[in-house]
Write a protein that holds these residues in place. Structure first.
Motif, PDB file in Angstrom:
ATOM      1  N   TYR A 239       0.799  -1.044  -0.073  1.00 38.34           N
ATOM      2  CA  TYR A 239      -0.117   0.136  -0.083  1.00 38.34           C
ATOM      3  C   TYR A 239       0.703   1.256   0.148  1.00 38.34           C
ATOM      4  O   TYR A 239       1.839   1.506   0.732  1.00 38.34           O
ATOM      5  CB  TYR A 239      -0.962   0.089   1.236  1.00 38.34           C
ATOM      6  CG  TYR A 239      -1.793  -1.267   1.419  1.00 38.34           C
ATOM      7  CD1 TYR A 239      -2.420  -1.822   0.102  1.00 38.34           C
ATOM      8  CD2 TYR A 239      -1.819  -1.780   2.772  1.00 38.34           C
ATOM      9  CE1 TYR A 239      -2.937  -3.263   0.647  1.00 38.34           C
ATOM     10  CE2 TYR A 239      -2.628  -2.973   2.717  1.00 38.34           C
ATOM     11  CZ  TYR A 239      -3.010  -3.579   1.692  1.00 38.34           C
ATOM     12  OH  TYR A 239      -3.808  -4.879   1.795  1.00 38.34           O
ATOM     13  N   TRP A 240       0.678   2.132  -1.081  1.00 40.69           N
ATOM     14  CA  TRP A 240       1.615   3.184  -1.139  1.00 40.69           C
ATOM     15  C   TRP A 240       1.033   4.466  -1.106  1.00 40.69           C
ATOM     16  O   TRP A 240       1.607   5.630  -1.026  1.00 40.69           O
ATOM     17  CB  TRP A 240       2.090   3.032  -2.422  1.00 40.69           C
ATOM     18  CG  TRP A 240       1.303   3.002  -3.648  1.00 40.69           C
ATOM     19  CD1 TRP A 240       0.720   1.717  -4.220  1.00 40.69           C
ATOM     20  CD2 TRP A 240       0.424   3.880  -4.398  1.00 40.69           C
ATOM     21  NE1 TRP A 240      -0.247   2.062  -5.083  1.00 40.69           N
ATOM     22  CE2 TRP A 240      -0.275   3.380  -5.402  1.00 40.69           C
ATOM     23  CE3 TRP A 240       0.713   5.282  -4.276  1.00 40.69           C
ATOM     24  CZ2 TRP A 240      -0.996   4.062  -6.116  1.00 40.69           C
ATOM     25  CZ3 TRP A 240      -0.001   6.073  -5.217  1.00 40.69           C
ATOM     26  CH2 TRP A 240      -0.939   5.493  -6.384  1.00 40.69           C
TER      27      TRP A 240
ATOM     28  N   ILE B 180       7.710   3.912  -7.158  1.00 38.04           N
ATOM     29  CA  ILE B 180       8.511   3.034  -6.084  1.00 38.04           C
ATOM     30  C   ILE B 180       7.748   1.750  -5.869  1.00 38.04           C
ATOM     31  O   ILE B 180       8.228   0.616  -5.573  1.00 38.04           O
ATOM     32  CB  ILE B 180       8.805   3.865  -4.643  1.00 38.04           C
ATOM     33  CG1 ILE B 180       9.689   4.934  -5.087  1.00 38.04           C
ATOM     34  CG2 ILE B 180       9.468   2.999  -3.742  1.00 38.04           C
ATOM     35  CD1 ILE B 180       9.984   5.946  -4.042  1.00 38.04           C
ATOM     36  N   ALA B 181       6.506   1.800  -5.334  1.00 39.52           N
ATOM     37  CA  ALA B 181       5.498   0.849  -5.072  1.00 39.52           C
ATOM     38  C   ALA B 181       5.529  -0.421  -6.235  1.00 39.52           C
ATOM     39  O   ALA B 181       5.651  -1.420  -6.042  1.00 39.52           O
ATOM     40  CB  ALA B 181       4.275   1.070  -4.822  1.00 39.52           C
TER      41      ALA B 181
ATOM     42  N   ARG C 225       4.558  14.203   3.360  1.00 37.49           N
ATOM     43  CA  ARG C 225       4.474  14.300   2.048  1.00 37.49           C
ATOM     44  C   ARG C 225       5.765  13.565   1.281  1.00 37.49           C
ATOM     45  O   ARG C 225       6.082  13.992   0.258  1.00 37.49           O
ATOM     46  CB  ARG C 225       4.539  15.724   1.474  1.00 37.49           C
ATOM     47  CG  ARG C 225       3.224  16.424   2.249  1.00 37.49           C
ATOM     48  CD  ARG C 225       1.946  15.816   1.631  1.00 37.49           C
ATOM     49  NE  ARG C 225       0.690  16.952   1.973  1.00 37.49           N
ATOM     50  CZ  ARG C 225       0.142  17.301   2.914  1.00 37.49           C
ATOM     51  NH1 ARG C 225       0.530  16.626   4.038  1.00 37.49           N
ATOM     52  NH2 ARG C 225      -0.821  18.203   2.848  1.00 37.49           N
ATOM     53  N   ARG C 226       6.136  12.525   1.914  1.00 32.02           N
ATOM     54  CA  ARG C 226       7.272  11.697   1.463  1.00 32.02           C
ATOM     55  C   ARG C 226       6.497  10.310   1.263  1.00 32.02           C
ATOM     56  O   ARG C 226       5.598   9.892   1.768  1.00 32.02           O
ATOM     57  CB  ARG C 226       8.465  11.695   2.380  1.00 32.02           C
ATOM     58  CG  ARG C 226       9.131  13.158   2.442  1.00 32.02           C
ATOM     59  CD  ARG C 226      10.145  13.148   3.531  1.00 32.02           C
ATOM     60  NE  ARG C 226      10.706  14.530   3.268  1.00 32.02           N
ATOM     61  CZ  ARG C 226      11.662  14.715   4.285  1.00 32.02           C
ATOM     62  NH1 ARG C 226      12.337  13.753   5.139  1.00 32.02           N
ATOM     63  NH2 ARG C 226      12.244  15.898   4.133  1.00 32.02           N
ATOM     64  N   PRO C 227       7.420   9.389   0.468  1.00 29.36           N
ATOM     65  CA  PRO C 227       6.764   8.053   0.266  1.00 29.36           C
ATOM     66  C   PRO C 227       6.907   7.232   1.547  1.00 29.36           C
ATOM     67  O   PRO C 227       7.668   6.970   2.191  1.00 29.36           O
ATOM     68  CB  PRO C 227       7.861   7.670  -0.746  1.00 29.36           C
ATOM     69  CG  PRO C 227       8.434   8.602  -1.513  1.00 29.36           C
ATOM     70  CD  PRO C 227       8.527   9.806  -0.374  1.00 29.36           C
TER      71      PRO C 227
ATOM     72  N   ARG D  68      17.825   1.421  -2.526  1.00 32.35           N
ATOM     73  CA  ARG D  68      18.233   1.641  -3.669  1.00 32.35           C
ATOM     74  C   ARG D  68      17.608   3.188  -4.186  1.00 32.35           C
ATOM     75  O   ARG D  68      18.082   3.622  -5.131  1.00 32.35           O
ATOM     76  CB  ARG D  68      18.145   0.706  -4.824  1.00 32.35           C
ATOM     77  CG  ARG D  68      18.758  -0.541  -4.641  1.00 32.35           C
ATOM     78  CD  ARG D  68      18.819  -1.518  -5.479  1.00 32.35           C
ATOM     79  NE  ARG D  68      19.340  -0.865  -6.771  1.00 32.35           N
ATOM     80  CZ  ARG D  68      19.066  -1.510  -7.967  1.00 32.35           C
ATOM     81  NH1 ARG D  68      18.295  -2.292  -7.983  1.00 32.35           N
ATOM     82  NH2 ARG D  68      19.881  -1.006  -9.121  1.00 32.35           N
ATOM     83  N   THR D  69      16.289   3.503  -3.670  1.00 32.86           N
ATOM     84  CA  THR D  69      15.508   4.542  -4.245  1.00 32.86           C
ATOM     85  C   THR D  69      16.325   5.966  -3.982  1.00 32.86           C
ATOM     86  O   THR D  69      17.031   5.990  -3.107  1.00 32.86           O
ATOM     87  CB  THR D  69      14.180   4.714  -3.578  1.00 32.86           C
ATOM     88  OG1 THR D  69      14.433   4.709  -2.119  1.00 32.86           O
ATOM     89  CG2 THR D  69      13.401   3.483  -3.812  1.00 32.86           C
TER      90      THR D  69
END
Length: 299
Positions: free
Chosen positions: A217-218, A231-232, A262-264, A298-299
């Motif tokens: 869930y992203w 990214i998801a 407001r970030r992943p 790695r992101t």
């Protein structure tokens, strides 16, 4: 450079005592791993964290928000062990240079957010609380399905991200094994500790590991950055899990992180079937979890 696929689970045990033994041994074997506490539980147990890596990009993983999802704790500990071993010996970690990861990012892990709940399942109720806990558990002494903390509050419904909507949706008005949001957000020591810990750091990405469904869930109410979906999809590709745009869920750690920063932020549901997942399935589930963690770094 060799590839590291070691599957010897590093474990002093699955409960809180075993976790603390594991942490002590990890820090002895790999002195560059830092450890400390983000706070204390209702029963006074320290909630430990581990840090590996020295890069400027800070990333956070956590597990065992829900007591019956305790298998997420050894998953995280095993990953730290494999990561540290790969870094020390110049190996690849699931196809990626561990030393490159180490100097690019700092990984902060809270492997067991809910130690009191995990101990309730894997050991026994705290002395003096047996009667109250059995009452909250519908009169049963079988706590294997317990998700909440020791006060009967679901810690992943404790964050100030439309908490009132989650309370009304759950319609659970008393402490119990699951789905009770408490009387307000951030009433529980463990949730308070997670909020404080997160606000003190500069996390670019967080993952909360849960168990049920092989899903990722992203999103949260359109507040997530555009990159979150991409990214998801990458996490799904390396694991075989499904990236899901979730609706009708509030007040979780991932929800609050996205709303506030407001970030992943992601919730990863490891495995599928009954909860708690049988430990015999560890070797089947772990490689997919590890692939997700490496890709996140790695992101």
């Amino acid at each position: 450079m060799k590839e590291d696929h070691g599957m010897n689970v590093f474990g002093g045990g699955l409960n809180y005592t075993g976790l603390m033994v594991d942490i002590q041994q990890l820090c002895k074997l790999y002195p560059y791993i830092d450890t400390g506490s983000i706070g204390n539980t209702v029963c006074g147990r320290e909630i430990p964290y581990l840090r590996i890596g020295r890069g400027a990009k800070e990333i956070h993983f956590n597990g065992a928000f829900h007591a019956n999802e305790w298998i997420t704790t050894p998953m995280l500990i095993q990953f730290i062990k494999e990561y540290a071993d790969a870094y020390s010996h110049g190996k690849l970690l699931y196809g990626v240079d561990a030393r490159e990861l180490y100097y690019q990012s700092s990984l902060w892990v809270v492997p067991m957010v809910n130690p009191d709940g995990v101990e309730l399942i894997l050991d026994k109720p705290p002395k003096g609380m047996e009667g109250r806990l059995m009452q909250w558990n519908g009169g049963s002494a079988d706590f294997s399905g317990w998700k909440a903390n020791i006060r009967g509050v679901d810690l992943n419904d404790q964050f100030p991200a439309n908490w009132e909507m989650e309370r009304d949706r759950r319609q659970v008005t008393n402490p119990g094994p699951r789905d009770y949001t408490g009387i307000a957000p951030e009433t529980e020591q463990e949730a308070i500790a997670m909020v404080k810990f997160t606000r003190e750091r500069d996390f670019s990405l967080v993952i909360a590991f849960h168990t049920q469904g092989e899903e990722i869930y992203w999103n949260y109410n359109g507040l997530e950055p555009a990159i979150s979906e991409r990214i998801a999809e990458r996490l799904a590709e390396v694991s075989g899990y499904r990236a899901i745009k979730l609706t009708g869920s509030d007040a979780g750690y991932k929800d609050w992180f996205i709303q506030e920063f407001r970030r992943p932020g992601f919730t990863v549901e490891l495995g599928s079937g009954s909860n708690p997942l049988p430990y015999l399935e560890f070797d089947q589930i772990y490689p997919k979890a590890a692939a997700i963690m490496v890709e996140a770094l790695r992101t």
